[in-house]
Design a protein around this motif. Structure first.
Motif, PDB file in Angstrom:
ATOM      1  N   LEU A 122       0.786  -1.163  -0.073  1.00 42.13           N
ATOM      2  CA  LEU A 122      -0.009  -0.024  -0.061  1.00 42.13           C
ATOM      3  C   LEU A 122       0.892   1.444   0.070  1.00 42.13           C
ATOM      4  O   LEU A 122       0.603   2.316  -0.735  1.00 42.13           O
ATOM      5  N   GLU A 123       1.862   1.202   0.872  1.00 44.80           N
ATOM      6  CA  GLU A 123       2.800   2.502   0.595  1.00 44.80           C
ATOM      7  C   GLU A 123       3.277   2.543  -0.616  1.00 44.80           C
ATOM      8  O   GLU A 123       3.510   3.960  -1.185  1.00 44.80           O
ATOM      9  N   ASP A 124       4.046   1.436  -1.228  1.00 42.95           N
ATOM     10  CA  ASP A 124       4.571   1.749  -2.662  1.00 42.95           C
ATOM     11  C   ASP A 124       3.372   2.115  -3.543  1.00 42.95           C
ATOM     12  O   ASP A 124       3.668   2.912  -4.534  1.00 42.95           O
ATOM     13  N   GLY A 125       2.043   1.638  -3.449  1.00 39.20           N
ATOM     14  CA  GLY A 125       1.064   2.012  -4.363  1.00 39.20           C
ATOM     15  C   GLY A 125       0.666   3.340  -4.225  1.00 39.20           C
ATOM     16  O   GLY A 125       0.495   4.195  -5.190  1.00 39.20           O
ATOM     17  N   ARG A 126       0.690   3.894  -2.871  1.00 43.90           N
ATOM     18  CA  ARG A 126       0.495   5.409  -2.689  1.00 43.90           C
ATOM     19  C   ARG A 126       1.699   6.509  -3.484  1.00 43.90           C
ATOM     20  O   ARG A 126       1.471   7.374  -4.143  1.00 43.90           O
ATOM     21  N   MET A 173      -8.149   1.739  -6.814  1.00 41.75           N
ATOM     22  CA  MET A 173      -7.103   0.442  -6.771  1.00 41.75           C
ATOM     23  C   MET A 173      -6.541   0.201  -5.366  1.00 41.75           C
ATOM     24  O   MET A 173      -6.311  -1.052  -5.012  1.00 41.75           O
ATOM     25  N   LEU A 174      -6.298   1.312  -4.503  1.00 39.00           N
ATOM     26  CA  LEU A 174      -5.901   1.023  -3.275  1.00 39.00           C
ATOM     27  C   LEU A 174      -6.804   0.358  -2.273  1.00 39.00           C
ATOM     28  O   LEU A 174      -6.233  -0.620  -1.617  1.00 39.00           O
ATOM     29  N   ASP A 175      -8.155   0.548  -2.516  1.00 38.86           N
ATOM     30  CA  ASP A 175      -9.269  -0.186  -1.848  1.00 38.86           C
ATOM     31  C   ASP A 175      -9.124  -1.704  -2.279  1.00 38.86           C
ATOM     32  O   ASP A 175      -9.402  -2.659  -1.371  1.00 38.86           O
ATOM     33  N   ARG A 176      -9.016  -2.039  -3.600  1.00 42.37           N
ATOM     34  CA  ARG A 176      -8.820  -3.376  -4.083  1.00 42.37           C
ATOM     35  C   ARG A 176      -7.563  -3.967  -3.701  1.00 42.37           C
ATOM     36  O   ARG A 176      -7.515  -5.257  -3.227  1.00 42.37           O
ATOM     37  N   LEU A 177      -6.356  -3.350  -3.415  1.00 44.67           N
ATOM     38  CA  LEU A 177      -5.243  -3.938  -2.900  1.00 44.67           C
ATOM     39  C   LEU A 177      -5.311  -4.082  -1.294  1.00 44.67           C
ATOM     40  O   LEU A 177      -4.439  -4.936  -0.969  1.00 44.67           O
ATOM     41  N   ALA A 178      -6.027  -3.192  -0.565  1.00 45.44           N
ATOM     42  CA  ALA A 178      -5.803  -3.343   0.971  1.00 45.44           C
ATOM     43  C   ALA A 178      -6.431  -4.948   1.409  1.00 45.44           C
ATOM     44  O   ALA A 178      -7.503  -5.416   0.920  1.00 45.44           O
ATOM     45  N   LEU A 179      -5.521  -5.215   2.430  1.00 45.69           N
ATOM     46  CA  LEU A 179      -5.803  -6.782   2.776  1.00 45.69           C
ATOM     47  C   LEU A 179      -6.143  -6.474   4.435  1.00 45.69           C
ATOM     48  O   LEU A 179      -5.521  -6.642   5.242  1.00 45.69           O
ATOM     49  N   THR A 180      -7.285  -6.164   4.504  1.00 47.54           N
ATOM     50  CA  THR A 180      -7.824  -6.042   6.040  1.00 47.54           C
ATOM     51  C   THR A 180      -8.095  -7.256   6.917  1.00 47.54           C
ATOM     52  O   THR A 180      -8.190  -8.061   6.110  1.00 47.54           O
ATOM     53  N   ASP A 181      -8.105  -7.071   8.185  1.00 41.73           N
ATOM     54  CA  ASP A 181      -8.824  -8.159   9.056  1.00 41.73           C
ATOM     55  C   ASP A 181      -9.900  -8.930   8.359  1.00 41.73           C
ATOM     56  O   ASP A 181      -9.920 -10.073   8.423  1.00 41.73           O
ATOM     57  N   ALA A 182     -10.939  -7.969   8.009  1.00 36.86           N
ATOM     58  CA  ALA A 182     -12.153  -8.434   7.390  1.00 36.86           C
ATOM     59  C   ALA A 182     -11.958  -9.380   6.365  1.00 36.86           C
ATOM     60  O   ALA A 182     -12.615 -10.382   5.992  1.00 36.86           O
ATOM     61  N   ARG A 183     -11.011  -8.910   5.529  1.00 36.98           N
ATOM     62  CA  ARG A 183     -10.768  -9.340   4.112  1.00 36.98           C
ATOM     63  C   ARG A 183     -10.039 -10.895   4.284  1.00 36.98           C
ATOM     64  O   ARG A 183     -10.121 -11.921   3.693  1.00 36.98           O
ATOM     65  N   ILE A 184      -9.020 -10.792   5.351  1.00 37.71           N
ATOM     66  CA  ILE A 184      -8.445 -11.976   5.779  1.00 37.71           C
ATOM     67  C   ILE A 184      -9.305 -13.018   6.302  1.00 37.71           C
ATOM     68  O   ILE A 184      -9.469 -14.140   6.029  1.00 37.71           O
ATOM     69  N   ARG A 201      -0.531 -15.161 -11.609  1.00 36.71           N
ATOM     70  CA  ARG A 201       0.178 -14.133 -11.835  1.00 36.71           C
ATOM     71  C   ARG A 201      -0.477 -12.627 -11.304  1.00 36.71           C
ATOM     72  O   ARG A 201      -1.442 -12.393 -12.078  1.00 36.71           O
ATOM     73  N   GLY A 202      -0.238 -12.272 -10.006  1.00 39.97           N
ATOM     74  CA  GLY A 202      -0.970 -11.199  -9.656  1.00 39.97           C
ATOM     75  C   GLY A 202      -0.035  -9.876 -10.120  1.00 39.97           C
ATOM     76  O   GLY A 202       0.668  -9.947 -10.790  1.00 39.97           O
ATOM     77  N   GLY A 203      -0.922  -8.723  -9.762  1.00 36.74           N
ATOM     78  CA  GLY A 203      -0.625  -7.363 -10.242  1.00 36.74           C
ATOM     79  C   GLY A 203       0.938  -7.193  -9.576  1.00 36.74           C
ATOM     80  O   GLY A 203       1.145  -7.669  -8.105  1.00 36.74           O
ATOM     81  N   SER A 204       1.852  -6.283 -10.213  1.00 39.50           N
ATOM     82  CA  SER A 204       2.968  -6.092  -9.515  1.00 39.50           C
ATOM     83  C   SER A 204       2.741  -5.357  -8.245  1.00 39.50           C
ATOM     84  O   SER A 204       3.697  -5.354  -7.274  1.00 39.50           O
ATOM     85  N   GLU A 205       1.719  -4.414  -8.306  1.00 43.64           N
ATOM     86  CA  GLU A 205       1.498  -3.773  -6.929  1.00 43.64           C
ATOM     87  C   GLU A 205       1.168  -4.555  -5.845  1.00 43.64           C
ATOM     88  O   GLU A 205       1.254  -3.890  -4.646  1.00 43.64           O
ATOM     89  N   ALA A 206       0.898  -5.998  -5.979  1.00 46.14           N
ATOM     90  CA  ALA A 206       0.594  -6.661  -4.873  1.00 46.14           C
ATOM     91  C   ALA A 206       1.440  -7.733  -4.575  1.00 46.14           C
ATOM     92  O   ALA A 206       1.348  -8.855  -3.936  1.00 46.14           O
ATOM     93  N   MET A 207       2.722  -7.576  -5.125  1.00 45.92           N
ATOM     94  CA  MET A 207       3.637  -8.634  -4.937  1.00 45.92           C
ATOM     95  C   MET A 207       3.906  -9.334  -3.520  1.00 45.92           C
ATOM     96  O   MET A 207       3.993 -10.485  -3.577  1.00 45.92           O
ATOM     97  N   ARG A 208       4.233  -8.257  -2.856  1.00 46.04           N
ATOM     98  CA  ARG A 208       4.438  -8.796  -1.369  1.00 46.04           C
ATOM     99  C   ARG A 208       3.357  -9.600  -0.705  1.00 46.04           C
ATOM    100  O   ARG A 208       3.462 -10.623   0.138  1.00 46.04           O
TER     101      ARG A 208
END
Length: 418
Positions: free
Chosen positions: A55-59, A67-78, A148-155
């Motif tokens: 997320l830091e890299d994305g911003r 896009m940041l919303d789609r990238l976020a991995l919140t507790d609820a999404r886990i 093959r995910g997006g480079s923005e979500a690599m980690r």
């Protein structure tokens, strides 16, 4: 890294693993899913840390809020990923099931058996939870998968991949049954979609440009879903409260998804009464309305809809609004501008509802329900690998059956053809 050699190695490992997965028992595959859920729960801190860095890299790289919303991995999404794994584990295993078994005049019995596709390549952007959704469905349906995910979500994706490997190992299955590509190099995508010797089908999930490019260049069959230009039509026979609730939920429950309403159609007979009520509800959610001339005559001060607005997937708090003269004009608009994803009619008139269901040619067609229900989990599929707007093989949310095909099986007792 030599991308060609790297991807060939990934492909060979996937093909070999696919044979082991296809012949594995249902209980072993279910154990892999349950063990992955346990690994995700244990790894919450590592997942959060990896996602924070993404997320830091994305911003820093200028990703927009959608896009940041789609990238976020919140507790609820886990939590949702874990719940999805349990749900998929509980689903019936389609592999090996024989249907339509019947005797022929010759005395043989002919039926059809459901079988895995083999190796499924999945290309997607942003949403790291797709990694688990896709892997779980592929695994349960007896397939190996290359993700093959997006480079923005690599980690984030690599942190999830570690949990998947733990789950497979716990069940005694090859960890190469699920491989997450470890390079940001876009050349990996070009290799993946042109390896028919290793990959049986490609499922792209992402923006329209990505999917069009893959569809044009792939030498592997593609199950594709372009954009989600979804419509809600409020009929003159609609219940006003239902119409307000469904329309607002279809747009505002979540903006950055393919089943979010992007165009609202309102029957001219009720437009004078309904549009101000709708405008107030959307204003409370800070949704920008872009209207046709008839809409703007009722709702002063809103933006004019341009020609391109009727074909736009906003994925944002923006909504195109048009007043139409009845069901036929609504369906004609949908025919011209829909992406064949999801459409909904709000009406208490059963005849009109049945016409809408029959005549609107989209992968999901609804009556008095939010378009946000167009989802594999909501349809009882567990999770989904994507929503296909194709008409061949799989259409709509692609769950377990969509990741299998059928072969004919014949039973005889020494039968020969005369």
């Amino acid at each position: 890294m030599d991308i060609t050699h790297y991807m060939a190695d990934v492909g060979r490992q996937a093909r070999e693993a696919s044979r082991a997965i296809a012949r594995s028992e249902t209980g072993r595959r279910n154990r892999a899913l349950e063990a992955t859920a346990e690994a995700l729960n244990r790894s919450r801190a590592a997942l959060a840390d990896a996602n924070r860095q993404d997320l830091e890299d994305g911003r820093a790289n200028g990703l927009d809020e959608a896009m940041l919303d789609r990238l976020a991995l919140t507790d609820a999404r886990i939590d949702a990923m874990i719940a999805g794994l349990h749900q998929v584990a509980e689903l019936p295993d389609p592999v090996g099931g024989i249907t339509d078994l019947a005797y022929r005049p010759s005395g043989i019995q002919v039926g059809r058996m459901r079988m895995p596709l083999g190796v499924i390549g999945i290309i997607y952007e942003s949403r790291p939870n797709v990694t688990v959704d896709a892997a779980s469905l592929c695994l349960k349906s007896g397939n190996a998968t290359i993700l093959r995910g997006g480079s923005e979500a690599m980690r984030s994706n690599q942190a999830i991949a570690a949990c998947l490997r733990d789950g497979l190992a716990e069940a005694g299955l090859p960890d190469t049954a699920v491989q997450v590509i470890e390079t940001r190099d876009r050349a990996a995508v070009g290799e993946l979609i042109t390896m028919p010797e290793f990959v049986d089908v490609i499922v792209p999930r992402g923006g329209k440009g990505l999917i069009e490019r893959i569809s044009q260049n792939a030498t592997v069959p593609v199950i594709k879903h372009l954009d989600g230009v979804c419509h809600v039509y409020i009929d003159s026979h609609a219940d006003p409260e239902k119409a307000l609730d469904v329309a607002v939920n279809s747009k505002t429950q979540r903006y950055g998804t393919c089943n979010t309403m992007e165009t609202l159609l309102v029957d001219s007979e009720i437009a004078d009464d309904m549009l101000p009520l709708l405008a107030d509800r959307f204003a409370a959610h800070e949704v920008e309305l872009r209207g046709c001339e008839r809409t703007r005559a009722i709702l002063t001060g809103i933006s004019a809809a341009e020609a391109g607005d009727w074909d736009e997937e906003y994925l944002a708090p923006v909504l195109a609004v048009r007043v139409v003269d009845g069901l036929d004009e609504a369906m004609a608009h949908i025919e011209r501008h829909s992406s064949r994803h999801t459409e909904s009619i709000i009406t208490e008139n059963l005849t009109r509802a049945r016409r809408f269901l029959k005549e609107v040619d989209s992968s999901s067609v609804m009556v008095n329900a939010s378009t946000r229900f167009a989802d594999g989990s909501e349809y009882g599929l567990g999770a989904e690998i994507g929503i296909s707007t194709d008409k061949l093989h799989a259409r709509g949310p692609v769950g377990l059956e969509g990741l299998t095909s059928q072969k004919y099986v014949v039973f005889g007792d020494g039968h020969v053809r005369g």
